[in-house]
Enzyme design. Structure first.
Site, PDB file in Angstrom:
ATOM      1  N   LYS A 252     -17.441  10.444   4.410  1.00 43.74           N
ATOM      2  CA  LYS A 252     -18.655  11.018   3.794  1.00 43.74           C
ATOM      3  C   LYS A 252     -19.837  10.890   4.740  1.00 43.74           C
ATOM      4  CE  LYS A 252     -21.341   8.512   2.040  1.00 43.74           C
ATOM      5  NZ  LYS A 252     -21.277   7.904   0.724  1.00 43.74           N
TER       6      LYS A 252
ATOM      7  N   GLU B 291       0.863  -1.188   0.000  1.00 45.70           N
ATOM      8  CA  GLU B 291       0.000   0.000   0.000  1.00 45.70           C
ATOM      9  C   GLU B 291       0.896   1.233   0.000  1.00 45.70           C
ATOM     10  OE1 GLU B 291      -3.540   0.755  -0.150  1.00 45.70           O
ATOM     11  OE2 GLU B 291      -2.446   2.630  -0.438  1.00 45.70           O
TER      12      GLU B 291
ATOM     13  N   THR C 213     -10.091   3.954  -0.386  1.00 41.92           N
ATOM     14  CA  THR C 213     -11.028   5.074  -0.561  1.00 41.92           C
ATOM     15  C   THR C 213     -12.087   5.084   0.532  1.00 41.92           C
ATOM     16  OG1 THR C 213     -10.735   4.968  -2.954  1.00 41.92           O
ATOM     17  CG2 THR C 213     -12.693   6.112  -2.163  1.00 41.92           C
TER      18      THR C 213
ATOM     19  N   TYR D 256     -23.664   9.663  -7.486  1.00 41.48           N
ATOM     20  CA  TYR D 256     -23.658   9.506  -6.025  1.00 41.48           C
ATOM     21  C   TYR D 256     -22.923  10.667  -5.340  1.00 41.48           C
ATOM     22  CZ  TYR D 256     -24.666   4.383  -6.108  1.00 41.48           C
ATOM     23  OH  TYR D 256     -25.214   3.133  -6.253  1.00 41.48           O
ATOM     24  N   ILE D 257     -21.689  10.904  -5.771  1.00 39.41           N
ATOM     25  CA  ILE D 257     -20.849  11.844  -5.019  1.00 39.41           C
ATOM     26  C   ILE D 257     -21.401  13.257  -5.149  1.00 39.41           C
ATOM     27  CG2 ILE D 257     -18.513  12.796  -4.803  1.00 39.41           C
ATOM     28  CD1 ILE D 257     -17.400  10.096  -5.651  1.00 39.41           C
TER      29      ILE D 257
END
Ligand code: NDP
Length: 450
Positions: free
Chosen positions: A51, A35, A42, A176-177
């Site tokens: 979110k 990574e 995300t 969506y976002i």
């Protein structure tokens, strides 16, 4: 001597990569994961979790508006910096949990940039490692289309770390976002305009969801403008001026582009190693998530099948079973429920009315719109919409759609019913929970259309 350093080498420690890695390890595989950013991908860092925390924060705005009808009055003050600091603290805690999950599972974590060198070799920051299988789980990344001044726009990645709440925001994109961030900014007090290039946002969702959400957002004061886009952005001092495709101009402190996410596959060396990519960079995979090279697999957003965290996790689970548990498993995409955490929420599972008709079903439509009980005292002009799409021949419920508070919570249970093949008669024989909004799904008796 083992032929390879590892049985599985996963690139990307997001939701899918971590699940595939730790479950494979639990089946006895020797696993490493690379990574290059924060653990959790995300979802944990710049997606679902932060979110949803911002969505919760934004709801307090309307809770304050609604409370006088219930006898409450308070003085309101909102501190963006405090919200972001608290959110960041929680994200760091989750990063630590992901680290522990990998360590406890016996998975080796390598922090650095990984590239595929050949079908059985990866290089992490130049160091070569071999593996029987390579799993690409690198996720997706938002981008802004190129046009004059597009460098002044931000994406959701930056929106999570803004130094202050902008007074005026333009959100571009009707997916969506876009709708989630329009709700967040508006709820927190920013004057918010959302632009969408088509007639009605949330393309692909049931039309009643799309129309109901647009109505509810407009009633709340979000400036929704359809069939519009930005042609130019100019910066002056701290402000931005957007010129729209109809020639009008709009001023804002921030312009958020939420126009889709692309696979994070460049600089991975995949094509050089023989892995075929789609034109948009997504890894081409078969039903078992195998790429065009036998030893290389891919799951999650970077395959552009369904960009949803639980789907990536299911794909990771299926892959571990396929490779290391002697149980070849295809992930199921049947009746995947999904929620848009807009204000109010949308929840959906199964076929839309248009999809059902397009597939040749003769259908009955049951639709209900009502004022939620809470708003009899709050005085808010809000309506919840619920809809069932029912196959006339089998009486099976093909789709459930909702716009209203907690739609995401309510539709989860309905997804189980659909996966069990529930009929409308079985919905009708189910006793409701009273008083709730959810009970409406089992008490709709009159057909709205056939
Ligand atoms: P989406 O693909 O959902 O929506 C992109 C939007 O931008 C669409 O309205 C699209 O229009 C529009 N668009 C695309 N290109 C342009 C352009 N060049 N100019 C103007 N408008 C454009 O992407 P998002 O970025 O919203 O989200 C990415 C994915 O992440 C989602 O599809 C979803 O799978 C996932 N996600 C899931 C969430 C959840 O489960 N709650 C939350 C957030 C993201 P058109 O419809 O006309 O193509």
């Amino acid at each position: 001597m083992a032929q390879y350093d590892y049985d599985l080498f996963t690139i990307g420690a997001g939701s899918g990569g971590v699940r595939a890695s730790r479950i494979s390890a639990s089946f006895g595989a020797k696993v490493a994961v690379a990574e290059e950013r924060d653990l959790g991908g995300t979802c944990v860092n710049v997606g679902c979790i932060p979110k949803k925390l911002l969505v919760y924060a934004s709801h307090y705005g309307e809770d304050f508006d609604d409370m006088p009808g219930f006898g409450w009055t308070v003085e309101r003050h909102f501190d963006w910096a405090k919200l972001i600091a608290n959110k960041n603290k929680e994200i760091s805690r989750l990063n630590g949990i992901y680290r522990k999950i990998l360590a406890d599972a016996g998975v080796t974590l390598m922090e650095g940039h990984a590239e595929v060198v050949d079908p059985h070799t990866v290089a992490v920051d130049g160091k070569r490692i071999t593996a029987k299988y390579i799993l690409v789980a690198v996720g997706s990344w938002p981008s802004v289309p190129k046009f004059p001044g597009s460098e002044h726009a931000i994406t959701s990645n930056e929106a999570f770390y803004l130094p202050s709440l902008p007074e005026r925001v333009i959100v571009v994109g009707g997916g969506y976002i876009g709708v989630e961030f329009a709700g967040i900014f508006h709820g927190l007090g920013a004057r918010t305009t959302q632009l969408y290039r088509g007639d009605l946002f949330l393309r692909g969702f049931d039309d009643d969801i799309r129309k109901s959400l647009a109505d509810e957002m407009r009633k709340r004061g979000v400036d929704l403008r359809f069939n519009l886009d930005i042609s130019k952005i100019e910066k002056h001092g701290d402000g931005l001026t957007a010129t729209l495709t109809d020639g009008s101009v709009l001023d804002a402190e921030q312009i958020l582009y939420a126009t889709g996410r692309g696979s994070k596959t460049p600089d991975l060396g995949l094509e050089k190693a023989g892995v075929k990519l789609k034109a948009n960079g997504a890894v081409v995979v078969d039903e078992y998530s195998k790429s065009t090279i036998d030893s290389v697999y891919a799951i999650g957003d970077c395959t552009d099948r369904m960009m949803l965290t639980p789907v990536a996790i299911a794909e990771g689970m299926a892959l571990a079973n396929t490779l290391f548990n002697d149980k070849p498993t295809k992930p199921s995409y049947l009746n995947v429920p999904t929620a848009v955490f807009s204000t109010p929420n949308c929840g959906t599972v199964g076929l839309t009315e248009a999809e059902a008709r397009g597939r040749g079903y003769e259908i009955d439509i049951y639709r209900s719109t009502f004022k939620p009980l809470r708003h009899t005292l709050s005085g808010r002009d809000e309506r919840t919409m619920m809809k069932l799409v029912v196959d006339q021949a089998s009486d099976k419920v093909l789709g459930c759609h909702m716009v209203g508070p907690d739609a995401g919570e309510i539709v989860q249970g309905l997804a189980i019913a659909l996966n069990c093949g529930a009929t409308k008669a079985q919905f009708d024989m189910t006793i409701g929970i009273h008083p709730s909004a959810a009970e409406e799904f089992v008490t709709m008796r009159s057909k709205a259309a056939s």
